[in-house]
Design a protein around this motif. Structure first.
Motif, PDB file in Angstrom:
ATOM      1  N   ARG A  65      18.532  50.583  25.133  1.00  0.00           N
ATOM      2  CA  ARG A  65      19.223  50.950  23.886  1.00  0.00           C
ATOM      3  C   ARG A  65      20.621  50.331  23.831  1.00  0.00           C
ATOM      4  O   ARG A  65      21.067  49.889  22.773  1.00  0.00           O
ATOM      5  N   SER A  66      21.307  50.288  24.969  1.00  0.00           N
ATOM      6  CA  SER A  66      22.654  49.705  25.009  1.00  0.00           C
ATOM      7  C   SER A  66      22.635  48.226  24.646  1.00  0.00           C
ATOM      8  O   SER A  66      23.467  47.759  23.860  1.00  0.00           O
ATOM      9  N   LYS A 102      22.422  43.993  17.808  1.00  0.00           N
ATOM     10  CA  LYS A 102      22.701  44.319  16.400  1.00  0.00           C
ATOM     11  C   LYS A 102      24.135  43.965  16.033  1.00  0.00           C
ATOM     12  O   LYS A 102      24.397  43.468  14.928  1.00  0.00           O
ATOM     13  N   GLN A 103      25.063  44.208  16.951  1.00  0.00           N
ATOM     14  CA  GLN A 103      26.461  43.852  16.692  1.00  0.00           C
ATOM     15  C   GLN A 103      26.605  42.334  16.515  1.00  0.00           C
ATOM     16  O   GLN A 103      27.367  41.874  15.674  1.00  0.00           O
ATOM     17  N   GLU A 148      30.357  47.382  30.429  1.00  0.00           N
ATOM     18  CA  GLU A 148      30.814  47.733  29.087  1.00  0.00           C
ATOM     19  C   GLU A 148      32.035  46.931  28.667  1.00  0.00           C
ATOM     20  O   GLU A 148      32.299  46.758  27.496  1.00  0.00           O
ATOM     21  N   GLU A 162      20.256  46.647  22.984  1.00  0.00           N
ATOM     22  CA  GLU A 162      19.827  46.512  21.589  1.00  0.00           C
ATOM     23  C   GLU A 162      21.003  46.693  20.636  1.00  0.00           C
ATOM     24  O   GLU A 162      21.093  46.005  19.614  1.00  0.00           O
ATOM     25  N   LYS A 163      21.935  47.597  20.967  1.00  0.00           N
ATOM     26  CA  LYS A 163      23.133  47.782  20.140  1.00  0.00           C
ATOM     27  C   LYS A 163      23.975  46.499  20.119  1.00  0.00           C
ATOM     28  O   LYS A 163      24.506  46.115  19.085  1.00  0.00           O
ATOM     29  N   ILE A 164      24.094  45.866  21.266  1.00  0.00           N
ATOM     30  CA  ILE A 164      24.860  44.613  21.332  1.00  0.00           C
ATOM     31  C   ILE A 164      24.179  43.548  20.476  1.00  0.00           C
ATOM     32  O   ILE A 164      24.850  42.800  19.753  1.00  0.00           O
TER      33      ILE A 164
END
Length: 194
Positions: free
Chosen positions: A28-29, A35-36, A168, A31-33
């Motif tokens: 999930r982490s 999308k960003q 991160e 995948e967020k990147i």
């Protein structure tokens, strides 16, 4: 160190998540990147913003693949009914590592930089889907102590991040991105400006 097949102590169980939860959290982490990055492309963002996201994703993927290859895949090998599934995962990792190495040799704004990262994202999304829909259900049915396995993986992940800096906050040295990459870029920029 106790094997994943041995029972975890109550303290181990209460202090962490199981192996599959840990991997899904990583998925999930990243995948967020991804999308960003898509948003940055839509907004025609500056190269340094793109670079920061690409380096974070590559660092996170490098740590993630290492804990899977070093701990998770060996522990689940016998539990998989479909041996080819495990072999495919390793081949997919090798391809992702190759794409990460390609990104290291490119600069944002150069041809193929955005496209290479986009292909990496698509490849990882495919890999994640296979793991979560095919591999993880088989692992859940096996008689493995996923809490103990998760604890081992979490410890190794923390070691890798301690050695190389937190994922991160940017690149992980040794992940294919050199510790001097930023200073190399700065030097290159100064040389071009001369």
């Amino acid at each position: 160190m106790p094997s994943a097949k041995q029972r975890a102590s109550p303290a181990t169980r209460s202090n962490g998540m199981d192996a599959i939860e840990l991997l899904k959290e990583d998925h999930r982490s990243v995948e967020k990147i991804f999308k960003q990055f898509e948003k940055l492309q839509e907004d025609d963002a500056d190269d340094e913003s793109k670079r920061a996201l690409v380096e974070r994703a590559c660092a996170a993927l490098t740590v993630h693949t290492r804990i899977e290859e070093e701990i998770f895949y060996p522990a689940i090998h016998d539990a998989l009914r479909d041996e080819i599934l495990g072999e495919e995962a390793l081949i997919e990792h090798a391809t992702a590592k190759e794409l990460i190495a390609n990104l290291e040799s490119l600069e944002p704004g150069e041809p193929f930089y955005d496209a290479t990262f986009t292909v990496l994202a698509e490849y990882v999304k495919h890999h994640v889907k296979e793991e979560e829909t095919e591999m993880f259900p088989q692992v859940k049915k096996a008689k493995l102590d996923l809490s103990e396995l998760g604890a081992q993986m979490k410890q190794r992940k923390e070691e890798l991040e301690d050695e190389n800096g937190p994922v991160e906050n940017g690149p992980v040295p040794g992940s294919g991105y050199s510790e001097n990459k930023a200073s190399d870029r700065a030097e290159s920029t100064r040389a071009k400006g001369s």
